[in-house]
Scaffold this motif. Structure first.
Motif, PDB file in Angstrom:
ATOM      1  N   SER A  90     102.189 128.331  47.591  1.00 38.59           N
ATOM      2  CA  SER A  90     101.436 126.900  47.632  1.00 38.59           C
ATOM      3  C   SER A  90     101.059 126.585  48.983  1.00 38.59           C
ATOM      4  O   SER A  90     101.960 126.322  49.422  1.00 38.59           O
ATOM      5  CB  SER A  90     102.332 126.021  46.816  1.00 38.59           C
ATOM      6  OG  SER A  90     101.466 124.814  46.509  1.00 38.59           O
ATOM      7  N   ILE A  91      99.796 126.475  49.082  1.00 40.72           N
ATOM      8  CA  ILE A  91      99.410 126.343  50.755  1.00 40.72           C
ATOM      9  C   ILE A  91      99.009 124.703  50.742  1.00 40.72           C
ATOM     10  O   ILE A  91      97.969 124.293  49.920  1.00 40.72           O
ATOM     11  CB  ILE A  91      98.058 127.072  51.041  1.00 40.72           C
ATOM     12  CG1 ILE A  91      98.626 128.535  50.798  1.00 40.72           C
ATOM     13  CG2 ILE A  91      97.982 126.919  52.278  1.00 40.72           C
ATOM     14  CD1 ILE A  91      99.604 129.188  51.770  1.00 40.72           C
ATOM     15  N   THR A  92      99.381 124.031  51.592  1.00 44.76           N
ATOM     16  CA  THR A  92      98.966 122.717  51.962  1.00 44.76           C
ATOM     17  C   THR A  92      98.680 122.572  53.518  1.00 44.76           C
ATOM     18  O   THR A  92      99.150 123.288  54.410  1.00 44.76           O
ATOM     19  CB  THR A  92     100.177 121.681  51.820  1.00 44.76           C
ATOM     20  OG1 THR A  92     100.633 121.721  50.449  1.00 44.76           O
ATOM     21  CG2 THR A  92      99.688 120.448  52.023  1.00 44.76           C
ATOM     22  N   TRP A  93      97.304 122.332  53.609  1.00 40.93           N
ATOM     23  CA  TRP A  93      96.912 122.152  55.274  1.00 40.93           C
ATOM     24  C   TRP A  93      97.317 120.748  55.636  1.00 40.93           C
ATOM     25  O   TRP A  93      97.145 119.687  55.205  1.00 40.93           O
ATOM     26  CB  TRP A  93      95.438 122.197  54.931  1.00 40.93           C
ATOM     27  CG  TRP A  93      94.665 123.521  54.555  1.00 40.93           C
ATOM     28  CD1 TRP A  93      94.455 123.978  53.398  1.00 40.93           C
ATOM     29  CD2 TRP A  93      94.497 124.674  55.678  1.00 40.93           C
ATOM     30  NE1 TRP A  93      94.150 125.248  53.630  1.00 40.93           N
ATOM     31  CE2 TRP A  93      93.875 125.564  54.823  1.00 40.93           C
ATOM     32  CE3 TRP A  93      94.373 124.460  56.974  1.00 40.93           C
ATOM     33  CZ2 TRP A  93      93.512 126.712  55.554  1.00 40.93           C
ATOM     34  CZ3 TRP A  93      93.793 125.764  57.842  1.00 40.93           C
ATOM     35  CH2 TRP A  93      93.412 126.683  56.792  1.00 40.93           C
ATOM     36  N   GLY A  94      97.760 120.949  57.089  1.00 41.24           N
ATOM     37  CA  GLY A  94      98.309 119.869  57.542  1.00 41.24           C
ATOM     38  C   GLY A  94      97.018 118.776  57.991  1.00 41.24           C
ATOM     39  O   GLY A  94      95.901 119.461  58.284  1.00 41.24           O
ATOM     40  N   SER A  95      97.094 117.606  57.971  1.00 40.90           N
ATOM     41  CA  SER A  95      96.360 116.421  58.526  1.00 40.90           C
ATOM     42  C   SER A  95      96.052 116.413  59.941  1.00 40.90           C
ATOM     43  O   SER A  95      96.820 117.032  60.668  1.00 40.90           O
ATOM     44  CB  SER A  95      96.891 115.247  58.151  1.00 40.90           C
ATOM     45  OG  SER A  95      97.896 114.650  58.810  1.00 40.90           O
ATOM     46  N   THR A  96      95.174 115.938  60.440  1.00 39.80           N
ATOM     47  CA  THR A  96      94.799 115.845  61.766  1.00 39.80           C
ATOM     48  C   THR A  96      96.073 115.100  62.768  1.00 39.80           C
ATOM     49  O   THR A  96      96.311 115.606  63.707  1.00 39.80           O
ATOM     50  CB  THR A  96      93.528 115.000  61.872  1.00 39.80           C
ATOM     51  OG1 THR A  96      92.378 115.794  61.353  1.00 39.80           O
ATOM     52  CG2 THR A  96      93.112 114.968  63.454  1.00 39.80           C
TER      53      THR A  96
END
Length: 302
Positions: A90-96
Motif C-alpha cells: 500500500s503506497i502513500t505519496w508524501g506531501s510537499t
C-alpha cells in the motif's frame, strides 16, 4: 527490462528513549556531526554532504522507525512505486510539506512485509557548501554515493521479505550466510546491495526484541576503527563483538551497544561489488577471524 531500482540507503529514523545520551554517543564516540534539531524536536546527524543521514526522535521504542531508500529521479521512483504496488504494498505519496521536512524532492511511504516503515525518495538536499566536519579527529566516513552504510533486520517472513527487497525495491542478492543459532536448522541471512557497497541491508528470520539488529558505519581509515574501539572502552560503552573480519564483505570492524540496546558496527575496508563479474556465494561462518564476545576478567595466576 525494467532496471529502475533504489541506489542507496539514504537515511534512518530512530526512536530513542534517551536523546541526550544518544547525542553524546553519536557525536563524541561515533564521530557523527550534529546537524541541528528539526521542527518536531528530532536530532539530525550528518556524516557527509547530505543534509542529514539520521533523524533521532524521542520515544519509548528504542528501535528503527523508518528506513529511507533513494531512487535516481522522479521517473524511476514512479516505476518503483508501481512495482511495489503490484506486489501488494500500500503506497502513500508524501506531501510537499513532508518532503520538505525530509529534505528531499519527493518520496513514497509504505511498510515492508514485517511492518517496518519504509520510504523511497529522490532529490536529497546536498550541502556542498557545508563540508562534513566530525567533532572527533577522524578522516570521515565512506558514504556519499555508497549511502549511509547498512542495516540488518529481524523479519517475520523471510520469503515475503526477499520479494519486497529484491523484486520491489530492486536490490540484488550479494550472498548468504547460514548461521548455527542452536536450532535444528541453520538461520539463513540474506545480504542485498543496490550499488558498489557489498550490502545495504541484510535480513534474517529470527526472534528478536527489536527489528533493528545493527546499523553499520564505515570509516575511511583503519586507525579510526582502532581509536573508536578505544573510545568505547574509555566511555564504558559495551563492546558486543571485538575486532574481526567478516567472511563475505571482508569488513574489519567491531560491534558496540548503542544507548537504545541495538548495536552499531564500526568498520573499514569492505569489499565493493561489480555486478558484471559478481557471483553469489554461501558461507557457513560470519567471520574469518575475530568478532568474538569480549573475554571476562583474566583469572588470577596461582
Amino acid at each position: 527490462m525494467n532496471t529502475a531500482r533504489v541506489t542507496q540507503l539514504g537515511y534512518l529514523g530512530l526512536e530513542v528513549s534517551d536523546l541526550a545520551r544518544w547525542e553524546a554517543f553519536a557525536t563524541g564516540v561515533l564521530g557523527l556531526e550534529h546537524g541541528g534539531t528539526d521542527a518536531d524536536g528530532a536530532l539530525l546527524l550528518r556524516m557527509d554532504e547530505h543534509h542529514h543521514r539520521f533523524a533521532l526522535h524521542q520515544g519509548a521504542r528504542d528501535d528503527l522507525v523508518v528506513a529511507g531508500w533513494q531512487a535516481r529521479n522522479a521517473d524511476e521512483l514512479q516505476v518503483i512505486a508501481e512495482r511495489l504496488g503490484a506486489l501488494g504494498a500500500s503506497i502513500t505519496w508524501g506531501s510537499t510539506a513532508e518532503a520538505r521536512q525530509r529534505r528531499v524532492a519527493g518520496f513514497i511511504r509504505l511498510s515492508d512485509p514485517n511492518g517496518i516503515n519504509t520510504e523511497v525518495c529522490w532529490g536529497p538536499l546536498i550541502q556542498a557548501e557545508r563540508p562534513f566536519r566530525s567533532p572527533r579527529d577522524i578522516a570521515g566516513f565512506e558514504a556519499s554515493d555508497l549511502g549511509l552504510g547498512h542495516i540488518v533486520l529481524a523479519v517475520d517472513d523471510y520469503e515475503a521479505s526477499m520479494r519486497f527487497y529484491r523484486d520491489g525495491l530492486g536490490l540484488r542478492v550479494s550472498d548468504f550466510i547460514d548461521l548455527d543459532m542452536g536450532g535444528t536448522d541453520a538461520t539463513r541471512v540474506a545480504f542485498f546491495h543496490c550499488g558498489p557497497r557489498h550490502h545495504s541491508v541484510a535480513i534474517a528470520q529470527m526472534p528478536a526484541p527489536r527489528r533493528l539488529h545493527h546499523f553499520m558505519l564505515q570509516v575511511r581509515h583503519l586507525r579510526d576503527v582502532g581509536s573508536t574501539f578505544d573510545r568505547c572502552r574509555d566511555a564504558a560503552v559495551p563492546i558486543t563483538m571485538e575486532l574481526g573480519c567478516h567472511t563475505n564483505d571482508r569488513m574489519v570492524s567491531f560491534y558496540a551497544e548503542t544507548p537504545s540496546g541495538f548495536q552499531v558496527e564500526y568498520g573499514h575496508g569492505g569489499r565493493e561489488i561489480d555486478d558484471n563479474v559478481w557471483q553469489v556465494e554461501t558461507y557457513h561462518a560470519a567471520s574469518i577471524w575475530g568478532h568474538r564476545a569480549p573475554a571476562g576478567p583474566a583469572a588470577p595466576v596461582a
